[in-house]
Design a protein around this motif. Structure first.
Motif, short mmCIF file in Angstrom:
data_model
loop_
_atom_site.label_atom_id
_atom_site.label_comp_id
_atom_site.label_asym_id
_atom_site.label_seq_id
_atom_site.Cartn_x
_atom_site.Cartn_y
_atom_site.Cartn_z
N ALA A 192 0.83 -1.21 0.00
CA ALA A 192 0.00 0.00 0.00
C ALA A 192 0.86 1.25 0.00
CB ALA A 192 -0.93 -0.01 1.22
N HIS A 193 1.85 1.31 0.88
CA HIS A 193 2.71 2.50 0.97
C HIS A 193 3.57 2.65 -0.28
CE1 HIS A 193 2.27 2.10 5.61
NE2 HIS A 193 1.32 2.88 5.09
N SER B 161 -7.05 -1.53 2.05
CA SER B 161 -7.77 -2.81 2.06
C SER B 161 -9.24 -2.62 1.73
CB SER B 161 -7.61 -3.49 3.42
OG SER B 161 -6.25 -3.84 3.65
N ARG B 162 -9.84 -1.53 2.24
CA ARG B 162 -11.27 -1.29 1.98
C ARG B 162 -11.51 -1.01 0.49
NH1 ARG B 162 -10.99 1.73 6.77
NH2 ARG B 162 -10.91 3.69 5.58
N VAL B 163 -10.70 -0.13 -0.10
CA VAL B 163 -10.95 0.22 -1.50
C VAL B 163 -10.57 -0.94 -2.42
CG1 VAL B 163 -10.73 2.70 -1.10
CG2 VAL B 163 -8.69 1.38 -1.73
N PHE B 164 -9.59 -1.76 -2.01
CA PHE B 164 -9.22 -2.93 -2.80
C PHE B 164 -10.38 -3.91 -2.84
CE2 PHE B 164 -7.36 -6.97 -3.86
CZ PHE B 164 -6.27 -6.68 -4.66
N ARG B 165 -10.99 -4.18 -1.67
CA ARG B 165 -12.12 -5.09 -1.62
C ARG B 165 -13.30 -4.55 -2.42
NH1 ARG B 165 -13.91 -9.23 1.66
NH2 ARG B 165 -12.18 -8.99 3.13
N ALA B 166 -13.52 -3.24 -2.35
CA ALA B 166 -14.63 -2.64 -3.09
C ALA B 166 -14.41 -2.77 -4.60
CB ALA B 166 -14.78 -1.17 -2.70
N THR C 240 -1.59 6.03 2.06
CA THR C 240 -1.04 6.39 3.37
C THR C 240 -1.61 5.53 4.49
OG1 THR C 240 -2.74 8.10 3.59
CG2 THR C 240 -0.61 8.77 2.68
N SER C 241 -2.71 4.84 4.24
CA SER C 241 -3.36 4.02 5.26
C SER C 241 -3.58 2.62 4.72
CB SER C 241 -4.70 4.64 5.68
OG SER C 241 -5.47 3.71 6.41
N ALA C 242 -3.04 1.61 5.41
CA ALA C 242 -3.22 0.23 4.97
C ALA C 242 -4.68 -0.21 5.08
CB ALA C 242 -2.33 -0.70 5.81
N SER C 243 -5.37 0.27 6.11
CA SER C 243 -6.78 -0.11 6.28
C SER C 243 -7.64 0.49 5.18
CB SER C 243 -7.28 0.33 7.66
OG SER C 243 -7.15 1.74 7.82
N GLN D 131 -12.55 -8.88 -3.12
CA GLN D 131 -11.83 -9.70 -2.15
C GLN D 131 -10.71 -8.84 -1.54
OE1 GLN D 131 -9.47 -11.99 -5.73
NE2 GLN D 131 -9.75 -13.10 -3.86
N SER D 132 -10.25 -9.26 -0.38
CA SER D 132 -9.22 -8.49 0.31
C SER D 132 -7.87 -8.69 -0.37
CB SER D 132 -9.12 -8.94 1.77
OG SER D 132 -8.55 -10.23 1.84
N PRO D 133 -6.92 -7.79 -0.14
CA PRO D 133 -5.57 -7.97 -0.70
C PRO D 133 -4.95 -9.30 -0.29
CG PRO D 133 -5.81 -5.75 0.17
CD PRO D 133 -7.04 -6.51 0.57
N VAL D 134 -5.16 -9.72 0.97
CA VAL D 134 -4.61 -11.00 1.43
C VAL D 134 -5.23 -12.16 0.66
CG1 VAL D 134 -4.42 -12.57 3.39
CG2 VAL D 134 -4.08 -10.13 3.73
N ASP D 135 -6.54 -12.13 0.48
CA ASP D 135 -7.22 -13.21 -0.25
C ASP D 135 -6.74 -13.27 -1.70
OD1 ASP D 135 -8.60 -13.92 1.99
OD2 ASP D 135 -10.43 -12.81 1.46
N TRP D 136 -6.56 -12.10 -2.32
CA TRP D 136 -6.07 -12.06 -3.70
C TRP D 136 -4.68 -12.67 -3.79
CZ3 TRP D 136 -6.51 -12.04 -8.66
CH2 TRP D 136 -5.46 -11.60 -9.46
N ARG D 137 -3.79 -12.26 -2.90
CA ARG D 137 -2.43 -12.79 -2.91
C ARG D 137 -2.44 -14.31 -2.71
NH1 ARG D 137 1.57 -10.51 1.57
NH2 ARG D 137 0.06 -11.61 2.88
#
Length: 350
Positions: free
Chosen positions: A298-299, A310-315, A304-307, A319-325
Motif C-alpha cells: 500500500a505504501h 484494504s477497503r478500496v481494494f475489496r470494493a 497512506t493508510s493500509a486499512s 476480495q481483500s488484498p490477502v485473499d487475492w495474494r
C-alpha cells in the motif's frame, strides 16, 4: 537458427538476440531474412555482398514487442504475394531511425526519413523500405487491434516522417526510445503502461490526419490527456499526488482538469486510485509477494493508510488484498503440481 539467444530475464520479460556476425557469408542473407521474418514479418531482402554484421535485439512486453536493429545497408520488400501468404501478421510497426537514412514507401506515399524521425508502416499491406547506409532503428511492433484503428485510419499515418517539429513527435519519440532502451530490464507492467501511451499518441495522430484542428479539437484534448495520464503513472508512488498538483504541473486549472476527465467518465481522484490499485494488484500477484506486507504494498503505491487500501481494494475487486495474494499463490501452486504430475507420467511412459 544457431546464432540467437532467448533470455528469460526478470519476471515475464522474454528477450531474443540475433547476430549475423558469426554466420558464414553464404548463409547470411537467409539467416537475416529469417530473423527479420520472426521479428517483423516475412520480407524479401537484398543485402550487399560486403555486409559483415547485423544484430536484432527484441523483447516482448505484453502485446508490445520492442526491437533494436543495427545493420549494414539493406533493402527490404514486403510484396503482395508475401502479404497474401502471411498468417496472423496484422501488425503495425512504429520505427525511430536513430542512425543512417531511410526511404519508406507504402499506401502510395514515398518519404525520406532522417535520424531522429519516426515513421509507421502496416505489415498487412505492401511495403518498400530502403536503408542505403549503416543504420540503427528502434521499433515497437504491436497488433493493429491494440490500436483500435481500422485499416483506413492506419493508412493515414503510414510512410510519413514524424519529427520533433510536431507536438506528437516530441511526445512519441521519448516514449518509444525509453521503452526500447529499457525493455530487457523493464517490468512488464511498466512496459505495457508506456506502450499504452504510445498507442494513445498514434490514435491522436490518426485523428490529426483526418484534418482535425489540433489546438482546441478532440485531438488536442487527447494529446493533453495522454500527457496527464503519463504524469500520473510516473507519480503514483507519491502520496501527495493530488488533482491540484496534476493541474499545476500542466499549467491548467483544476476545474479544467476535472472537465477533461469528465469525458473519460471518471474523476481525477478516482483515476489515480484505480491506477494505484492496479499496480498493487500486480505487485501482490508476483512470486515473491509473500515476502511483502500488505502495508508495504500500500505504501509503495502511495496509499497512506493500509486499512483504507484494504477497503478500496475489496470494493474494487470483491476480495481483500490477502485473499487475492493467496488465491494467486494457490493457483500457481496448483499449476506447478499439475506440471509435476505430468512430468512424472511422461517418465513412467518412457
Amino acid at each position: 537458427m544457431p546464432t540467437h539467444l532467448t533470455t528469460p530475464g526478470a519476471g515475464p520479460v522474454n528477450s531474443t538476440y540475433y547476430s549475423a556476425d558469426t554466420v558464414p557469408i553464404a548463409r547470411r542473407r537467409a539467416f537475416w531474412r529469417e530473423a527479420l521474418a520472426r521479428t517483423f514479418g516475412a520480407v524479401d531482402i537484398s543485402v550487399p555482398d560486403e555486409v559483415r554484421s547485423g544484430t536484432i535485439d527484441t523483447t516482448v512486453l505484453g502485446r508490445v514487442q520492442a526491437v533494436t536493429v543495427k545493420s549494414e545497408p539493406q533493402f527490404a520488400r514486403r510484396t503482395r504475394r508475401l502479404v497474401a501468404c502471411a498468417d496472423n501478421e496484422d501488425f503495425v510497426v512504429v520505427k525511430l531511425l536513430s542512425r543512417g537514412s531511410a526511404r519508406i514507401e507504402q499506401d502510395a506515399r514515398e518519404s525520406v526519413v532522417r535520424p531522429g524521425q519516426l515513421f509507421v508502416y502496416d505489415m498487412a499491406r505492401p511495403i518498400r523500405l530502403d536503408l542505403p547506409e549503416p543504420f540503427q532503428t528502434k521499433s515497437l511492433v504491436l497488433p493493429r487491434a491494440a490500436l483500435g484503428l481500422d485499416e483506413s485510419d492506419v493508412a493515414r499515418i503510414t510512410a510519413t516522417p514524424i519529427g520533433s517539429e510536431s507536438a506528437i513527435g516530441r511526445l512519441l519519440s521519448p516514449f518509444l526510445s525509453q521503452l526500447v532502451d529499457t525493455a530487457e530490464t523493464c517490468p512488464e507492467a511498466v512496459g505495457e503502461l508506456v506502450g499504452r501511451n504510445v498507442i494513445d499518441l498514434l490514435t491522436v495522430l490518426a485523428d490529426e490526419r483526418r484534418g482535425a484542428d489540433t489546438v482546441d479539437s478532440a485531438s488536442g484534448t487527447r494529446v493533453l490527456l495522454t500527457r496527464i495520464r503519463a504524469f500520473i503513472d510516473a507519480s503514483l508512488t507519491d502520496p501527495d499526488l493530488t488533482p491540484e498538483r496534476v493541474a499545476r504541473a500542466h499549467h491548467i486549472s483544476v476545474r479544467y482538469l476535472h472537465k477533461l476527465f469528465e469525458g473519460e467518465g471518471i474523476t481525477v481522484g478516482r483515476w489515480i486510485q484505480r491506477r494505484r490499485l492496479e499496480e498493487c494488484r500486480r505487485m501482490l500477484a508476483r512470486r515473491n509477494a509473500a515476502d511483502i506486507t500488505i502495508a508495504g504494498v500500500a505504501h509503495r503505491w502511495g496509499f497512506t493508510s493500509a486499512s483504507h487500501f484494504s477497503r478500496v481494494f475489496r470494493a474494487a475487486y470483491g476480495q481483500s488484498p490477502v485473499d487475492w495474494r493467496n488465491s494467486v499463490a494457490a493457483g500457481r501452486g496448483a499449476r506447478f503440481h499439475a506440471a509435476e504430475l505430468e512430468e512424472k507420467a511422461r517418465d513412467r511412459v518412457v
